[in-house]
Design a protein around this motif. Structure first.
Motif, PDB file in Angstrom:
ATOM      1  N   UNK A 235       0.851  -1.181   0.000  1.00  0.00           N
ATOM      2  CA  UNK A 235       0.000   0.000   0.000  1.00  0.00           C
ATOM      3  C   UNK A 235       0.889   1.233   0.000  1.00  0.00           C
ATOM      4  N   UNK A 236       0.394   2.291  -0.630  1.00  0.00           N
ATOM      5  CA  UNK A 236       1.196   3.499  -0.789  1.00  0.00           C
ATOM      6  C   UNK A 236       0.363   4.735  -0.473  1.00  0.00           C
ATOM      7  N   UNK A 237       0.996   5.690   0.185  1.00  0.00           N
ATOM      8  CA  UNK A 237       0.508   7.058   0.222  1.00  0.00           C
ATOM      9  C   UNK A 237       1.660   7.927  -0.269  1.00  0.00           C
ATOM     10  N   UNK A 238       1.432   8.632  -1.367  1.00  0.00           N
ATOM     11  CA  UNK A 238       2.486   9.430  -1.999  1.00  0.00           C
ATOM     12  C   UNK A 238       2.039  10.880  -2.080  1.00  0.00           C
ATOM     13  N   UNK A 239       2.784  11.761  -1.430  1.00  0.00           N
ATOM     14  CA  UNK A 239       2.555  13.203  -1.577  1.00  0.00           C
ATOM     15  C   UNK A 239       3.742  13.743  -2.346  1.00  0.00           C
ATOM     16  N   UNK A 240       3.505  14.054  -3.615  1.00  0.00           N
ATOM     17  CA  UNK A 240       4.596  14.354  -4.528  1.00  0.00           C
ATOM     18  C   UNK A 240       4.629  15.839  -4.873  1.00  0.00           C
ATOM     19  N   UNK A 241       5.401  16.188  -5.872  1.00  0.00           N
ATOM     20  CA  UNK A 241       5.626  17.595  -6.186  1.00  0.00           C
ATOM     21  C   UNK A 241       4.373  18.324  -6.623  1.00  0.00           C
ATOM     22  N   UNK A 242       4.444  19.630  -6.547  1.00  0.00           N
ATOM     23  CA  UNK A 242       3.349  20.470  -7.004  1.00  0.00           C
ATOM     24  C   UNK A 242       3.869  21.639  -7.816  1.00  0.00           C
ATOM     25  N   UNK A 243       3.004  22.181  -8.642  1.00  0.00           N
ATOM     26  CA  UNK A 243       3.311  23.439  -9.337  1.00  0.00           C
ATOM     27  C   UNK A 243       2.066  24.310  -9.223  1.00  0.00           C
ATOM     28  N   UNK A 393       0.968  18.511 -12.737  1.00  0.00           N
ATOM     29  CA  UNK A 393       0.826  18.509 -11.285  1.00  0.00           C
ATOM     30  C   UNK A 393      -0.593  18.892 -10.879  1.00  0.00           C
ATOM     31  N   UNK A 394      -0.963  18.514  -9.681  1.00  0.00           N
ATOM     32  CA  UNK A 394      -2.288  18.866  -9.186  1.00  0.00           C
ATOM     33  C   UNK A 394      -2.358  18.787  -7.670  1.00  0.00           C
ATOM     34  N   UNK A 395      -1.447  19.502  -7.001  1.00  0.00           N
ATOM     35  CA  UNK A 395      -1.437  19.449  -5.539  1.00  0.00           C
ATOM     36  C   UNK A 395      -2.363  20.503  -4.942  1.00  0.00           C
ATOM     37  N   UNK A 396      -2.054  21.788  -5.163  1.00  0.00           N
ATOM     38  CA  UNK A 396      -2.879  22.842  -4.601  1.00  0.00           C
ATOM     39  C   UNK A 396      -3.105  23.972  -5.585  1.00  0.00           C
ATOM     40  N   UNK A 397      -3.984  24.879  -5.231  1.00  0.00           N
ATOM     41  CA  UNK A 397      -4.264  26.060  -6.034  1.00  0.00           C
ATOM     42  C   UNK A 397      -4.946  27.094  -5.155  1.00  0.00           C
ATOM     43  N   UNK A 398      -5.114  28.291  -5.667  1.00  0.00           N
ATOM     44  CA  UNK A 398      -5.778  29.338  -4.888  1.00  0.00           C
ATOM     45  C   UNK A 398      -6.463  30.323  -5.812  1.00  0.00           C
ATOM     46  N   UNK A 399      -7.486  30.979  -5.255  1.00  0.00           N
ATOM     47  CA  UNK A 399      -8.203  32.037  -5.957  1.00  0.00           C
ATOM     48  C   UNK A 399      -8.251  33.238  -5.023  1.00  0.00           C
ATOM     49  N   UNK A 429      -4.800  20.003  10.258  1.00  0.00           N
ATOM     50  CA  UNK A 429      -4.916  18.574  10.578  1.00  0.00           C
ATOM     51  C   UNK A 429      -6.316  18.001  10.495  1.00  0.00           C
ATOM     52  N   UNK A 430      -7.339  18.862  10.427  1.00  0.00           N
ATOM     53  CA  UNK A 430      -8.704  18.345  10.356  1.00  0.00           C
ATOM     54  C   UNK A 430      -9.244  18.290   8.931  1.00  0.00           C
ATOM     55  N   UNK A 431      -8.384  18.534   7.932  1.00  0.00           N
ATOM     56  CA  UNK A 431      -8.808  18.521   6.528  1.00  0.00           C
ATOM     57  C   UNK A 431      -7.886  17.608   5.723  1.00  0.00           C
ATOM     58  N   UNK A 432      -8.430  16.640   4.988  1.00  0.00           N
ATOM     59  CA  UNK A 432      -7.583  15.750   4.192  1.00  0.00           C
ATOM     60  C   UNK A 432      -6.740  16.538   3.197  1.00  0.00           C
ATOM     61  N   UNK A 433      -5.519  16.063   2.964  1.00  0.00           N
ATOM     62  CA  UNK A 433      -4.594  16.735   2.059  1.00  0.00           C
ATOM     63  C   UNK A 433      -3.932  15.700   1.170  1.00  0.00           C
ATOM     64  N   UNK A 434      -3.984  15.945  -0.144  1.00  0.00           N
ATOM     65  CA  UNK A 434      -3.331  15.061  -1.095  1.00  0.00           C
ATOM     66  C   UNK A 434      -3.455  15.632  -2.488  1.00  0.00           C
ATOM     67  N   UNK A 438      -0.213  13.992 -11.290  1.00  0.00           N
ATOM     68  CA  UNK A 438       1.100  13.471 -10.915  1.00  0.00           C
ATOM     69  C   UNK A 438       1.529  13.863  -9.513  1.00  0.00           C
ATOM     70  N   UNK A 439       0.678  14.559  -8.784  1.00  0.00           N
ATOM     71  CA  UNK A 439       1.073  15.047  -7.460  1.00  0.00           C
ATOM     72  C   UNK A 439       0.817  14.050  -6.339  1.00  0.00           C
ATOM     73  N   UNK A 440       0.472  12.833  -6.687  1.00  0.00           N
ATOM     74  CA  UNK A 440       0.422  11.823  -5.656  1.00  0.00           C
ATOM     75  C   UNK A 440      -0.830  10.982  -5.667  1.00  0.00           C
ATOM     76  N   UNK A 441      -0.917  10.150  -4.643  1.00  0.00           N
ATOM     77  CA  UNK A 441      -2.068   9.271  -4.477  1.00  0.00           C
ATOM     78  C   UNK A 441      -2.324   9.098  -2.988  1.00  0.00           C
ATOM     79  N   UNK A 442      -3.607   9.038  -2.638  1.00  0.00           N
ATOM     80  CA  UNK A 442      -3.966   8.947  -1.237  1.00  0.00           C
ATOM     81  C   UNK A 442      -3.975  10.319  -0.584  1.00  0.00           C
ATOM     82  N   UNK A 443      -4.410  10.360   0.669  1.00  0.00           N
ATOM     83  CA  UNK A 443      -4.458  11.605   1.416  1.00  0.00           C
ATOM     84  C   UNK A 443      -3.841  11.399   2.793  1.00  0.00           C
TER      85      UNK A 443
END
Length: 461
Positions: A235-243, A393-399, A429-434, A438-443
């Motif tokens: 099993x894997x949880x991968x938090x990878x790069x972001x742009x 990539x698809x880690x985070x974004x903002x508006x 810590x109370x919000x899932x992050x992942x 290509x930015x990873x799998x799992x949270x």
């Protein structure tokens, strides 16, 4: 340190990126050392899993207390090996965040769920520990990310073998040493090495005695972890790069958002997976946003992290310094350098703002992982969303907008795991992050992240 070996392993030097000085030495362990660590973890796991939920929660709270009680010691060690300043959003902040995360996670639980209870029968969903979890952590947040990996795994009854980056092993070694006072033997062990003769991360990924890998790091290394883990179907949880892309709408107030934009991009000197790395600004306010960002950024002190006046420090290592230098040099030939742009002495690189760039320019398309922010002018909001999504990539974004409702509607169009409104990168810590794509799998984080350290068992009665 919790691993005993025959004789003392040879050590490798750890350097201060601000000065280049050797600040300590870590054991250069072997595959045989890893085997012993895994064997110890496997032997300890049934007993740890048999402890009550309340007992494990109390131990996790004790880990949080250890971080708090030793916060200054760990912060100073962290600054010396990683480079981030003691002050501001630096080492003291990281250790405090680690303690808070451990304390919050201690309060989470996954009790059995009754899925059905009627005349046809009773169906229960139980969450059981995976077994032995292997944690591979990066050099940018050596303590905080270790806590993100370790505490959820321990909380639900797993044992953990962790491997820190060879660039920043010292604070992690000290934490594990402290943790041995409250954890049973073998529940948490650490292996360190310089990755030259033996790549312990690769050995962990393929090790038959490790049931799951949690990895935070680059996309390229994440792919290697997946390949290595395939043979044992880990099993894997991968938090990878972001742009991560930020979109500034035309109704935003440049003066009000400048500080948030700066810290979204330059927290930890830009060496953050979920930092703001591309900024799309509407033509109507493009110049005003640039001016406000320059004005805020020019007043940020950069220096040795042990100097209490410093707010940003050096880049952590020469490889990353060279990546940032190359991308900025290319961008300077294509756009307009508003601030910074020239490498400093050693591993110091000034906060850099470059306008006049577009998708297709390397500083926009690639993750810089350093203190350089490209600013892209746009006129059509739909086009800005398309440009933001036009990345693997698809880690985070903002508006960024004066209209939160409009910003939230636009946020749902972004292809990323987390979207922030009028801020960036503020994980909690109370919000899932992942990540997605290509930015990873799992949270990680919250109950969803806790569950990733378990396997499901359904009992039909």
């Amino acid at each position: 340190m919790t691993i005993s070996t025959t004789g003392r392993p040879a050590g490798f030097a750890v350097h201060n990126p601000a000065t280049g000085a050797v600040i300590g030495e870590a054991p250069n362990m072997t595959a045989a050392d890893l085997d012993r660590a895994v064997a110890r973890a496997r032997a300890a796991q049934p007993g740890w899993a048999a402890a009550s939920d309340d007992q494990r929660a109390e131990v996790c709270r004790a880990l949080a207390a250890l971080l708090t009680d030793h916060s200054e010691e760990l912060a100073r060690l962290l600054t010396q090996e990683q480079g981030k300043p003691l002050n501001g959003l630096g080492s003291r902040w990281e250790i405090g965040g680690a303690a808070a995360w451990a304390g919050y996670t201690a309060g989470l639980s996954l009790p059995p769920k009754v899925l059905q209870d009627d005349a046809a029968g009773r169906v229960e969903l139980h969450r059981k520990p995976v077994g032995v979890v292997g944690s591979i952590t990066p050099w940018n947040f050596p303590v905080l990310i270790a806590i993100w990996h370790i505490v959820p795994a321990l909380r639900v009854g797993n044992t953990v073998v962790m491997k820190p980056s060879p660039l920043t092993p010292l604070a992690a070694l000290r934490f594990v040493e402290l943790a041995s006072a409250v954890l049973p033997a073998g529940v948490l062990t650490i292996v360190t090495g310089d990755d030259r003769a033996v790549n312990l991360g690769a050995e962990m990924s393929s090790h038959p005695g490790i049931d799951k890998i949690v990895f935070t790091g680059s996309i390229a290394t994440g792919r290697q972890v997946m390949r290595s883990a395939a043979g044992t179907l880990k099993r894997l949880t991968l938090e990878l790069g972001g742009n991560d892309a930020g979109i500034v709408l035309p109704d935003a107030d440049p003066g009000l958002i400048a500080e948030g934009l700066f810290w979204g991009a330059f927290i930890n000197n830009g060496q953050t997976c979920a930092a703001l790395k591309r900024l799309y600004v509407h033509d109507d306010i493009h110049d005003q946003v640039c001016e406000a960002l320059v004005e805020y950024t020019r007043n940020i002190p950069v220096g040795d992290g042990m100097d209490e006046a410093s707010i940003l420090g050096p880049l952590q290592n020469r490889m990353q310094f060279d990546v940032v230098s190359g991308l900025v040099a290319s961008a300077a030939n294509r756009g307009q350098v508003l601030l910074g742009g020239k490498p400093g002495e050693g591993l110091f690189f000034p906060p850099t703002l470059i306008a006049g760039l577009a998708n297709g320019d390397p500083l926009v398309d690639r993750e810089q992982f350093g203190p350089a922010l490209p600013i892209i002018r746009y006129t059509d909001i739909a086009g800005a969303v398309a440009a933001a999504n036009d990345n693997p990539n698809g880690l985070g974004g903002s508006v960024w907008s004066s209209d939160p409702d409009a910003a939230r509607a636009l946020a749902l169009q972004l292809e990323c795991g987390s979207v922030w409104i009028n801020k960036h990168g503020a994980v909690q810590p109370n919000a899932p992050f992942g990540g997605v794509k290509s930015s990873g799998m799992g949270v990680q984080f919250a109950e969803e992240g806790l569950a990733e350290n378990t396997v499901a068992q359904v009992v039909f009665g």
